[in-house]
Design a protein around this motif. Structure first.
Motif, PDB file in Angstrom:
ATOM      1  N   ASP A  23     -35.604  28.792 -20.628  1.00 32.83           N
ATOM      2  CA  ASP A  23     -34.142  29.612 -20.712  1.00 32.83           C
ATOM      3  C   ASP A  23     -33.969  30.141 -19.348  1.00 32.83           C
ATOM      4  O   ASP A  23     -32.806  30.922 -19.122  1.00 32.83           O
ATOM      5  N   SER A  24     -35.011  30.773 -18.654  1.00 29.70           N
ATOM      6  CA  SER A  24     -34.853  31.490 -17.496  1.00 29.70           C
ATOM      7  C   SER A  24     -34.223  30.720 -16.318  1.00 29.70           C
ATOM      8  O   SER A  24     -33.756  31.257 -15.396  1.00 29.70           O
ATOM      9  N   GLY A  25     -34.168  29.267 -16.526  1.00 33.32           N
ATOM     10  CA  GLY A  25     -33.497  28.268 -15.495  1.00 33.32           C
ATOM     11  C   GLY A  25     -34.861  27.698 -14.752  1.00 33.32           C
ATOM     12  O   GLY A  25     -34.277  26.860 -14.118  1.00 33.32           O
ATOM     13  N   GLU A  26     -35.993  28.170 -14.933  1.00 27.65           N
ATOM     14  CA  GLU A  26     -37.137  27.684 -14.308  1.00 27.65           C
ATOM     15  C   GLU A  26     -37.146  26.090 -14.955  1.00 27.65           C
ATOM     16  O   GLU A  26     -37.068  25.884 -16.050  1.00 27.65           O
ATOM     17  N   THR A  27     -37.707  25.271 -13.888  1.00 28.36           N
ATOM     18  CA  THR A  27     -38.042  23.764 -14.480  1.00 28.36           C
ATOM     19  C   THR A  27     -39.260  23.289 -13.768  1.00 28.36           C
ATOM     20  O   THR A  27     -39.671  23.897 -12.739  1.00 28.36           O
ATOM     21  N   GLN A  28     -39.853  22.474 -14.501  1.00 29.71           N
ATOM     22  CA  GLN A  28     -41.051  21.861 -13.944  1.00 29.71           C
ATOM     23  C   GLN A  28     -41.154  20.488 -14.212  1.00 29.71           C
ATOM     24  O   GLN A  28     -41.090  20.177 -15.340  1.00 29.71           O
ATOM     25  N   LEU A  29     -41.319  19.521 -13.023  1.00 30.35           N
ATOM     26  CA  LEU A  29     -41.491  18.175 -13.523  1.00 30.35           C
ATOM     27  C   LEU A  29     -42.901  17.816 -13.780  1.00 30.35           C
ATOM     28  O   LEU A  29     -43.806  18.079 -12.964  1.00 30.35           O
ATOM     29  N   MET A  30     -43.079  17.301 -14.638  1.00 31.02           N
ATOM     30  CA  MET A  30     -44.311  16.858 -15.212  1.00 31.02           C
ATOM     31  C   MET A  30     -44.603  15.159 -15.231  1.00 31.02           C
ATOM     32  O   MET A  30     -43.681  14.480 -15.660  1.00 31.02           O
ATOM     33  N   GLY A  31     -45.824  14.948 -14.841  1.00 29.78           N
ATOM     34  CA  GLY A  31     -46.083  13.386 -14.889  1.00 29.78           C
ATOM     35  C   GLY A  31     -47.244  12.966 -15.832  1.00 29.78           C
ATOM     36  O   GLY A  31     -47.837  13.978 -16.456  1.00 29.78           O
ATOM     37  N   ARG A  32     -47.750  11.889 -15.842  1.00 33.96           N
ATOM     38  CA  ARG A  32     -48.559  11.437 -16.539  1.00 33.96           C
ATOM     39  C   ARG A  32     -49.850  12.307 -16.413  1.00 33.96           C
ATOM     40  O   ARG A  32     -50.534  12.455 -15.145  1.00 33.96           O
ATOM     41  N   GLY A  33     -50.811  12.791 -17.656  1.00 34.65           N
ATOM     42  CA  GLY A  33     -51.698  13.603 -17.717  1.00 34.65           C
ATOM     43  C   GLY A  33     -51.608  15.086 -17.372  1.00 34.65           C
ATOM     44  O   GLY A  33     -52.346  15.681 -17.533  1.00 34.65           O
ATOM     45  N   ASP A  34     -50.301  15.526 -17.013  1.00 38.90           N
ATOM     46  CA  ASP A  34     -49.864  16.826 -17.022  1.00 38.90           C
ATOM     47  C   ASP A  34     -49.780  17.445 -18.389  1.00 38.90           C
ATOM     48  O   ASP A  34     -49.560  16.700 -19.416  1.00 38.90           O
ATOM     49  N   VAL A  35     -50.283  18.688 -18.505  1.00 35.07           N
ATOM     50  CA  VAL A  35     -50.124  19.272 -19.730  1.00 35.07           C
ATOM     51  C   VAL A  35     -49.514  20.754 -19.521  1.00 35.07           C
ATOM     52  O   VAL A  35     -49.366  21.455 -18.537  1.00 35.07           O
ATOM     53  N   ALA A  36     -48.713  20.915 -20.650  1.00 37.29           N
ATOM     54  CA  ALA A  36     -47.881  22.172 -20.774  1.00 37.29           C
ATOM     55  C   ALA A  36     -48.431  23.032 -22.127  1.00 37.29           C
ATOM     56  O   ALA A  36     -48.667  22.443 -22.946  1.00 37.29           O
ATOM     57  N   VAL A  37     -48.775  24.375 -21.853  1.00 37.61           N
ATOM     58  CA  VAL A  37     -49.070  25.090 -22.900  1.00 37.61           C
ATOM     59  C   VAL A  37     -48.541  26.137 -22.938  1.00 37.61           C
ATOM     60  O   VAL A  37     -47.933  27.069 -21.933  1.00 37.61           O
ATOM     61  N   GLN A  38     -47.619  26.318 -24.197  1.00 40.31           N
ATOM     62  CA  GLN A  38     -46.549  27.577 -24.502  1.00 40.31           C
ATOM     63  C   GLN A  38     -46.907  28.376 -25.611  1.00 40.31           C
ATOM     64  O   GLN A  38     -47.595  27.700 -26.653  1.00 40.31           O
ATOM     65  N   ARG A  39     -46.151  29.210 -25.902  1.00 37.61           N
ATOM     66  CA  ARG A  39     -46.143  29.998 -27.149  1.00 37.61           C
ATOM     67  C   ARG A  39     -44.829  31.034 -27.308  1.00 37.61           C
ATOM     68  O   ARG A  39     -44.902  31.954 -26.084  1.00 37.61           O
ATOM     69  N   ALA A  40     -43.952  30.333 -28.126  1.00 35.49           N
ATOM     70  CA  ALA A  40     -42.739  31.397 -28.343  1.00 35.49           C
ATOM     71  C   ALA A  40     -42.034  31.461 -27.095  1.00 35.49           C
ATOM     72  O   ALA A  40     -41.279  32.572 -26.684  1.00 35.49           O
ATOM     73  N   THR A  41     -42.012  30.350 -26.290  1.00 35.34           N
ATOM     74  CA  THR A  41     -40.940  30.334 -25.086  1.00 35.34           C
ATOM     75  C   THR A  41     -39.750  29.492 -25.462  1.00 35.34           C
ATOM     76  O   THR A  41     -39.929  28.429 -26.268  1.00 35.34           O
ATOM     77  N   MET A  42     -38.656  29.894 -25.188  1.00 30.75           N
ATOM     78  CA  MET A  42     -37.571  29.185 -25.380  1.00 30.75           C
ATOM     79  C   MET A  42     -37.233  28.205 -24.360  1.00 30.75           C
ATOM     80  O   MET A  42     -37.457  28.325 -23.250  1.00 30.75           O
ATOM     81  N   HIS A  43     -37.450  26.857 -24.624  1.00 28.87           N
ATOM     82  CA  HIS A  43     -37.672  25.824 -23.723  1.00 28.87           C
ATOM     83  C   HIS A  43     -37.020  24.359 -24.237  1.00 28.87           C
ATOM     84  O   HIS A  43     -36.386  24.412 -25.450  1.00 28.87           O
ATOM     85  N   ALA A  44     -36.647  23.374 -23.349  1.00 27.38           N
ATOM     86  CA  ALA A  44     -36.231  22.197 -23.745  1.00 27.38           C
ATOM     87  C   ALA A  44     -37.027  21.035 -22.750  1.00 27.38           C
ATOM     88  O   ALA A  44     -37.669  21.592 -21.942  1.00 27.38           O
ATOM     89  N   TRP A  45     -36.716  19.698 -23.376  1.00 30.35           N
ATOM     90  CA  TRP A  45     -37.389  18.503 -22.363  1.00 30.35           C
ATOM     91  C   TRP A  45     -36.364  17.791 -22.228  1.00 30.35           C
ATOM     92  O   TRP A  45     -35.480  17.400 -22.870  1.00 30.35           O
ATOM     93  N   LYS A  46     -36.234  17.117 -20.821  1.00 34.53           N
ATOM     94  CA  LYS A  46     -35.369  16.343 -20.591  1.00 34.53           C
ATOM     95  C   LYS A  46     -36.311  15.092 -19.539  1.00 34.53           C
ATOM     96  O   LYS A  46     -36.740  15.251 -18.812  1.00 34.53           O
TER      97      LYS A  46
END
Length: 91
Positions: A23-46
């Motif tokens: 929600d801050s506007g930051e984005t991260q492109l993730m590919g095969r094998g990448d892992v995102a760890v989150q807790r209570a962050t407002m987010h979306a996937w595209k």
């Protein structure tokens, strides 16, 4: 759609690529094998591709409530989630 959970969430990309949007506007492109760890962050996937599927697996670990100052963060499944059952983390 933007959403948040109280759980500790692990998102593991299995195939293709997917963009994590915060929600801050930051984005991260993730590919095969990448892992995102989150807790209570407002987010979306595209999925940035019009032709390729993206497959991602999520592991959600229940945890204690999140409190920021005097505000308790609650699960927010975002708009368009009417009818979806809550996770039960807010109970």
């Amino acid at each position: 759609m933007m959403h948040q959970t109280q759980s500790v969430d692990y998102g593991i990309v299995l195939e293709g690529s997917i963009r994590l949007v915060l929600d801050s506007g930051e984005t991260q492109l993730m590919g095969r094998g990448d892992v995102a760890v989150q807790r209570a962050t407002m987010h979306a996937w595209k999925n940035p591709s019009k032709e390729q599927w993206a497959r991602i697996v999520f592991i959600l670990q229940d945890y204690q409530k999140v409190v920021l100052g005097d505000k308790e963060l609650k699960e927010d499944l975002g708009r368009g989630a009417e009818g979806l059952p809550p996770s039960g983390n807010d109970e």
